[in-house]
Design an enzyme around this catalytic site. Structure first.
Site, mmCIF file in Angstrom:
data_model
loop_
_atom_site.group_PDB
_atom_site.id
_atom_site.type_symbol
_atom_site.label_atom_id
_atom_site.label_comp_id
_atom_site.label_asym_id
_atom_site.label_seq_id
_atom_site.Cartn_x
_atom_site.Cartn_y
_atom_site.Cartn_z
ATOM 1 N N GLY A 47 -8.117 -1.119 2.099
ATOM 2 C CA GLY A 47 -7.493 -2.428 2.134
ATOM 3 C C GLY A 47 -6.019 -2.379 1.764
ATOM 4 O O GLY A 47 -5.669 -1.898 0.692
ATOM 5 N N THR A 48 -5.176 -2.904 2.651
ATOM 6 C CA THR A 48 -3.740 -2.880 2.355
ATOM 7 C C THR A 48 -2.938 -3.518 3.477
ATOM 8 O O THR A 48 -3.451 -3.803 4.558
ATOM 9 C CB THR A 48 -3.251 -1.433 2.174
ATOM 10 O OG1 THR A 48 -1.969 -1.439 1.570
ATOM 11 C CG2 THR A 48 -3.150 -0.726 3.494
ATOM 12 N N THR A 49 -1.650 -3.690 3.210
ATOM 13 C CA THR A 49 -0.648 -3.904 4.254
ATOM 14 C C THR A 49 0.560 -3.040 3.899
ATOM 15 O O THR A 49 1.067 -3.109 2.778
ATOM 16 C CB THR A 49 -0.216 -5.381 4.336
ATOM 17 O OG1 THR A 49 -1.359 -6.194 4.579
ATOM 18 C CG2 THR A 49 0.798 -5.580 5.468
ATOM 19 N N ASP A 64 1.766 -3.381 -0.516
ATOM 20 C CA ASP A 64 1.088 -3.990 -1.650
ATOM 21 C C ASP A 64 0.384 -2.890 -2.436
ATOM 22 O O ASP A 64 0.373 -1.727 -2.033
ATOM 23 C CB ASP A 64 0.094 -5.045 -1.177
ATOM 24 C CG ASP A 64 -1.184 -4.418 -0.634
ATOM 25 O OD1 ASP A 64 -1.090 -3.574 0.286
ATOM 26 O OD2 ASP A 64 -2.270 -4.740 -1.137
#
Length: 261
Positions: A47-49, A64
């Site tokens: 999970g990330t951007t 993030d």
């Protein structure tokens, strides 16, 4: 009689010999990272951007810090913008465990080549190594565990310009003229990139402060639209930049100013 040593420039070949495996990457990189069990399902930590943009003197990378497993926030201080050498950053999305292993492998590969061949690995060589890692990881990605999709940013000393590359799950490589993004929050903000280009002009014409502010605004929007992307209220995002002088970290004050605090 002096001893003769064969100079090998491929770290993968050296590992293949030492492990006895035909595929060094398969032998050294796990097929999936540590997972947590939730009922009968396993969720890889992910999970990330991550975002990379050009600016007039080089490149900026922001990300993030949230790592998730399913709907659980595992960690809020993950480092997702990592240096591979003095002029190359990799921004990681997908499986955090897989990403860390890949980064370690690439660092060793680049350093081994430099020491064995007495010269740095070329940009083309670095890109080929990353493509090979991603392609080798395809079986794990198809299983839904261990997926790894990076954005690679590097300052090309010979061309005196920053370059950004992004990838698909099969190792397909694409060079972008302005920006690159990956992770679960990259889709919702795709249109925002184009809006900035059409209303404020190219990122590559912006100064460092302006490009950082735009990048962090996009990251904040992604955090609002994607549950797997962490916002900046608790921990500041990761932010680094690359110029002809190498890789530098933005200070906390610079990040806070760009966020309007």
């Amino acid at each position: 009689m002096p001893l003769m040593f064969e100079r090998r420039g491929s770290f993968a070949e050296l590992l293949a010999e030492s492990t006895g495996s035909a595929s060094a990457l398969s032998a050294t990189l796990p097929q999936h990272g540590p997972a947590m069990t939730h009922g009968t399902r396993e969720f890889d930590t992910h999970g990330t951007t991550v975002i990379a943009v050009k600016y007039k003197d080089g490149l900026i990378n922001v990300a993030d810090r949230r790592a998730t497993a399913g709907y659980t926030v595992m960690y809020d201080q993950a480092e997702k913008v990592l240096a591979l050498d003095d002029y190359t950053l990799i921004s990681i999305s997908g499986s955090f465990a897989k990403s860390v292993e890949v980064v370690r492998y690439l660092r060793h590969t680049f350093k081994y080549f430099e020491r064995s061949q007495l010269q740095p690995m070329s940009l083309e060589g670095k890109l080929m190594e990353l493509q090979r890692v991603i392609a080798n990881n395809m079986p794990a990605a198809l299983q839904g565990i261990g997926a790894f999709i990076p954005v690679l940013s590097t300052f090309d000393i010979e061309a005196n310009q920053g370059r950004i590359y992004f990838y698909d799950a099969m190792g397909g490589q694409f060079e972008t003229a302005e920006y690159g993004a990956a992770g679960s929050g990259s889709g919702p903000i795709r249109g925002a990139f184009e809006y900035i280009l059409r209303t404020k002009g190219p990122f590559r014409d912006m100064g460092r402060k302006e490009a950082l502010a735009e990048s962090l605004t996009l990251l904040e929007i992604a955090a609002d639209l994607d549950t797997a992307t962490g916002g900046s209220s608790k921990y500041l995002p990761a932010a680094k930049y690359i110029t002809a002088d190498g890789i530098q970290d933005f200070t906390e004050d610079e990040i806070k100013t760009a966020l309007g605090r």
